[in-house]
Design a protein around this motif. Structure first.
Motif, PDB file in Angstrom:
ATOM      1  N   GLN A 120      18.418   9.590 -47.817  1.00 21.26           N
ATOM      2  CA  GLN A 120      19.938   9.466 -48.042  1.00 21.26           C
ATOM      3  C   GLN A 120      20.525   8.818 -46.768  1.00 21.26           C
ATOM      4  OE1 GLN A 120      21.566  11.203 -50.736  1.00 21.26           O
ATOM      5  NE2 GLN A 120      19.660  10.346 -51.442  1.00 21.26           N
ATOM      6  N   ILE A 170      23.752   9.845 -44.784  1.00 24.69           N
ATOM      7  CA  ILE A 170      25.063  10.842 -44.950  1.00 24.69           C
ATOM      8  C   ILE A 170      26.094  10.306 -43.952  1.00 24.69           C
ATOM      9  CG2 ILE A 170      25.528  13.373 -44.555  1.00 24.69           C
ATOM     10  CD1 ILE A 170      22.665  13.816 -45.577  1.00 24.69           C
ATOM     11  N   VAL A 211      26.240  10.196 -49.294  1.00 25.43           N
ATOM     12  CA  VAL A 211      26.675  11.556 -49.182  1.00 25.43           C
ATOM     13  C   VAL A 211      27.961  11.298 -48.128  1.00 25.43           C
ATOM     14  CG1 VAL A 211      26.718  13.960 -48.753  1.00 25.43           C
ATOM     15  CG2 VAL A 211      24.664  12.767 -49.675  1.00 25.43           C
ATOM     16  N   GLN A 214      22.269  14.994 -57.880  1.00 26.71           N
ATOM     17  CA  GLN A 214      22.993  15.188 -56.815  1.00 26.71           C
ATOM     18  C   GLN A 214      22.801  16.929 -56.181  1.00 26.71           C
ATOM     19  OE1 GLN A 214      25.610  14.353 -59.412  1.00 26.71           O
ATOM     20  NE2 GLN A 214      25.569  12.291 -58.754  1.00 26.71           N
TER      21      GLN A 214
END
Ligand SMILES: NC(=O)C1=CN([C@@H]2O[C@H](COP(=O)(O)OP(=O)(O)OC[C@H]3O[C@@H](n4cnc5c(N)ncnc54)[C@H](O)[C@@H]3O)[C@@H](O)[C@H]2O)C=CC1
Ligand SMILES: O=C(O)[C@@H]1CCC=N1
Length: 274
Positions: free
Chosen positions: A9, A11, A73, A149
């Motif tokens: 991910q 972020i 994110v 998610q």
């Protein structure tokens, strides 16, 4: 993580304050395998951004717009009062990213109203122990959060401690209990340390004693024992502890604590509307 795998991910943190640092420090400690990049954005205070970059190896920017498109994110870690503005500026750049906020009093509604229809949004309420992986984090999900998610959310939450899914109302009501109450406890610690120092203990010795007393008491609670029973087992009938507890009761400790909780939650709601 529900048995499903989470790809790495990216972020983006908007806001580079204490809570942002606690969360990414916690996540980087234990979830590094799931992290492609942490980007931290702040409007100003370049010195703080550079210190974070040097300490944690995160990327930093003063213009989050550059980073939103590539982010998986977006985590808002700035004051509740700035949310409406930043969400409005953010909306044109959001195309399916998971958007999370840690802000007290905010709730899910403002995020869903301001961001494009269908955006998955989550409200989390951690505490500063996130930085050492010991937060208790309350969270509530918006209408468009799907399993993939949730897996990402669970990865982040597991990196900062324990988590409990709540209704939105419960996050409002419990903000004082899990988000702010560490400050209530530290306030008590300050007084106990002062007393110990007043009896001649060196400050570092006083700190060590009080910290271990709290650590041991928390460990007793974590066995599942009832706090009233634990209190009773300390309180020898007619003895010393009873005299101290009597002073707490006479000075309305219960009323004081309930008042502190109510004032905290009320202020959180108020800030979200400022
Ligand atoms: N400190 C705590 O224990 C907890 C804080 N929170 C929430 O976390 C949020 C941040 O709190 P802290 O980290 O304590 O505050 P802080 O004051 O340490 O950090 C706030 C950060 O937001 C940045 N910021 C402000 N406006 C901005 C904008 N328009 N765009 C980009 N960045 C902006 C500031 O420059 C600063 O870096 C608040 O919403 C608070 O309710 C939630 C749970 C616990
Ligand atoms: O003091 C505050 O506003 C935030 C909310 C929870 C802990 N700190």
């Amino acid at each position: 993580m529900g048995g499903r795998s989470v790809r790495k991910q990216r972020i983006l943190f908007i806001g580079a304050g204490r809570m942002a640092e606690a969360i990414f420090a916690g996540v980087l400690r234990t979830q590094k395998d799931y992290i492609e990049e942490i980007v931290v954005a702040n409007r100003s205070d370049l010195a703080r951004l550079h210190a974070m970059r040097d300490q944690y190896g995160v990327s930093v920017t003063t213009d989050w717009r550059d980073a939103v498109a590539k982010a998986d994110v977006v985590l808002l870690a700035m004051p509740p009062q700035n949310h409406r503005d930043v969400l409005t500026q953010l909306a044109p750049y959001i195309k399916g990213q998971l958007v999370m906020t840690v802000a007290a009093g905010i709730g899910i509604g403002l995020l869903e109203e301001t961001l494009p229809a269908g955006t998955p949004v989550v409200w989390i309420m951690p505490n500063t122990a996130a930085g050492i992986g010991e937060s208790i984090t309350l969270f509530t999900c918006g209408r468009h959060v799907e399993d993939k998610q949730r897996d990402v959310l669970n990865m982040v939450l597991a990196g900062i401690g324990e988590a409990v899914e709540c209704t939105e109302q419960q996050v409002h009501d419990l903000t004082a209990i899990t988000g702010s109450a560490p400050a209530f406890l530290y306030r008590m610690v300050e007084e106990l340390e002062l007393s110990a120092q007043g009896y001649g203990m060196a400050p570092e010795t006083a700190r060590r004693m009080v910290a271990q007393m709290i650590y041991g008491s928390a460990a007793m609670l974590k066995t599942g024992a009832d706090p009233a029973d634990l209190r009773d087992s300390v309180t020898t009938p007619g003895g010393a502890t009873a005299a101290g507890l009597r002073v707490m009761d006479e000075r309305r400790f219960s009323e004081m604590m309930q008042g502190a909780v109510e004032a905290t939650n009320a202020r959180a709601r108020e800030m979200a509307n400022e």
